[in-house]
Motif scaffolding. Structure first.
Motif, mmCIF file in Angstrom:
data_model
loop_
_atom_site.group_PDB
_atom_site.id
_atom_site.type_symbol
_atom_site.label_atom_id
_atom_site.label_comp_id
_atom_site.label_asym_id
_atom_site.label_seq_id
_atom_site.Cartn_x
_atom_site.Cartn_y
_atom_site.Cartn_z
ATOM 1 N N GLY A 131 0.794 -1.236 0.000
ATOM 2 C CA GLY A 131 0.000 0.000 0.000
ATOM 3 C C GLY A 131 0.826 1.287 0.000
ATOM 4 O O GLY A 131 0.292 2.366 -0.241
ATOM 5 N N VAL A 187 -4.261 1.227 1.059
ATOM 6 C CA VAL A 187 -3.478 2.047 0.142
ATOM 7 C C VAL A 187 -3.231 3.390 0.819
ATOM 8 O O VAL A 187 -4.151 4.015 1.347
ATOM 9 C CB VAL A 187 -4.231 2.240 -1.194
ATOM 10 N N SER A 243 -5.255 -1.724 -6.718
ATOM 11 C CA SER A 243 -4.984 -2.209 -5.359
ATOM 12 C C SER A 243 -4.972 -3.734 -5.223
ATOM 13 O O SER A 243 -4.788 -4.250 -4.140
ATOM 14 C CB SER A 243 -6.007 -1.609 -4.388
ATOM 15 N N ALA A 296 -2.886 5.104 -8.127
ATOM 16 C CA ALA A 296 -2.834 4.557 -6.764
ATOM 17 C C ALA A 296 -3.409 5.565 -5.773
ATOM 18 O O ALA A 296 -4.128 5.192 -4.847
ATOM 19 C CB ALA A 296 -1.402 4.187 -6.402
#
Ligand code: HEC
Length: 311
Positions: A131, A187, A243, A296
Motif C-alpha cells: 500500500g 493504500v 490495489s 494509486a
C-alpha cells in the motif's frame, strides 16, 4: 511593540508553512473525493439513472446484471464489484485460488540470499509494503514504483535486474501483496512536496488525455465508461483499479510454461494501452510511474487486496 510584531510574523510564517505542507495533496484529495462521489452516485441506482450515467447500456443489462447501491470499499473488486454474472464466476475460481504456488515461490525469493550474502530483507525489512507504493522520492525527484524498488535493490546488491511483467517479479510482488492483505494494509499514497504534486498532475494528465483516431482516454473507458459492456467484458472503474495486483489472468494462463498466468500491474497497463492502439510507455519509465502514482492515489484508503484473479 516590535517584539509583538516579530512574534505575530513568526506565527504567520509558521502557520502558512504548516498549511503549505498539508496543502500539497489538496488537489489530489479533491479529485479522490469527487471520484468516490461520482462512482457512488453512478451505481446507486443504475437503471433509475440510466440517462445520466448509462445512456448506452441496455435495460436488461442495467436491471439484471448491474448491482446497485455500491459504496466506496465495494469498488476494490474491479468489474466484479458491480457485475452479477462476473461475481459468480469470480467467487467460483476463488474457492481454489490459482496463485497459491506463486506465493510460496515469492516467499522463497524474498528470503534467498544474493551472491553478496544480503537479501531482499535488507531492502524491505517488512514484506507488507504494497500500500505504500508508488511513493515520491524527494531526493531523486522521481516516483518509485514497487517494481523499480525491487530492481534497484537487485542492482544495489550486484544482481541483474528482473523483467518487469511476469515471472520472478510477479511472484515476489504476489508474496508482498498477500502479506500486506494479511496485515490489513490500506493504500496509503503520500504527496508531500510541490515536485510530488507535479508528478501526480502529470499522471492525471496522461489518464485523461485522449489519444489515437478514436480519441480515447483511459477515463473514457474507466470513468465515464465504467459499468458498460465492451463485447463480453464490463469496464472496471478507476477507483480500486491498482490495489489488487499482481493478478492471475485466465487469458495469460493458457500460454507457454514461461507464461504462468501471473502478471504485474505494469503488464496489465501495457496491454490496455496497446488495445487502445498506442505504444505503451516502458514499464519503468517516468510516464508509467507517474501514471501509477495518480491511479494509486485515487485508491487511497482502500484495502490492499492482491494478488487477485481476472478473466
Ligand atoms: C477502449 C476502452 C479502454 C481504454 C481506452 C482503456 N482500457 Fe483499461 N481495460 C479495458 C477493458 C475492456 C479491460 C478489462 C475489463 C476491466 O477490468 O475493465 C480493462 C482493464 C484494465 C485494467 C485492469 C483492471 C482490473 O481490475 O484488473 C487496468 C489497470 C486498466 N485497464 C488500465 C487502463 C489505463 C491506465 C488506460 C489508459 C492508458 C486504459 N486502461 C484504457 C478497456 C479500456
Amino acid at each position: 511593540m516590535l517584539l509583538k510584531i516579530a512574534k505575530t510574523t513568526a506565527f504567520v510564517a509558521l502557520t502558512s508553512c504548516a498549511l503549505n505542507a498539508a496543502d500539497f495533496n489538496a488537489q489530489a484529495e479533491k479529485d479522490r473525493l469527487a471520484l468516490i462521489d461520482y462512482f457512488e452516485a453512478k451505481f446507486k441506482d443504475p437503471y433509475g439513472n440510466k440517462n445520466t450515467f448509462f445512456p448506452y447500456s441496455t435495460d436488461d443489462e442495467l436491471k439484471n446484471n448491474i448491482i446497485s447501491g455500491l459504496k466506496h470499499e465495494d469498488f476494490s473488486k474491479g468489474n466484479y464489484a458491480f457485475s452479477k454474472n462476473g461475481k459468480v464466476s469470480y467467487e467460483e475460481i476463488n474457492e481454489f485460488p490459482p496463485y497459491e504456488e506463486f506465493l510460496e515461490n515469492g516467499e522463497e525469493l524474498y528470503n534467498k540470499p544474493f551472491a553478496n550474502g544480503k537479501s531482499f530483507k535488507n531492502c524491505f525489512p517488512n514484506p507488507d509494503v504494497v500500500g505504500d507504493y508508488p511513493y515520491f522520492d524527494d531526493k531523486k525527484k522521481e516516483v518509485v514504483s514497487l517494481t523499480s524498488a525491487v530492481n534497484t535493490c537487485l542492482k544495489d546488491n550486484g544482481e541483474k535486474p528482473w523483467k518487469t511483467k511476469k515471472g520472478k517479479m510477479a511472484h515476489l510482488q504476489a508474496y508482498f501483496a498477500n502479506e500486506s492483505r494479511d496485515s490489513e494494509k490500506k493504500v496509503n499514497i503520500q504527496i508531500d512536496s510541490k515536485a510530488a504534486a507535479d508528478a501526480y498532475e502529470r499522471g492525471k494528465e496522461y489518464y485523461y488525455s485522449q489519444k489515437g483516431y478514436l480519441k480515447l482516454s483511459c477515463a473514457t473507458c474507466h470513468v465515464q465508461g465504467a459499468g458498460q459492456r465492451v463485447r463480453n467484458e464490463s469496464l472496471s472503474q478507476l477507483l480500486g483499479q491498482t490495489s489488487h495486483f499482481p493478478v492471475y489472468r485466465l487469458k495469460w494462463g493458457a500460454a507457454s510454461p514461461s507464461n504462468d498466468g501471473l502478471g504485474t500491474l505494469e503488464r496489465r497497463m501495457a496491454g490496455c494501452v496497446k488495445d487502445q492502439g498506442q505504444v505503451p510507455p516502458g514499464t519503468e519509465s517516468k510516464e508509467m510511474k507517474e501514471l501509477l502514482y495518480f491511479m494509486a492515489y485515487m485508491s487511497n484508503g482502500m484495502p490492499v487486496d492482491g494478488p487477485d484473479i481476472r478473466k
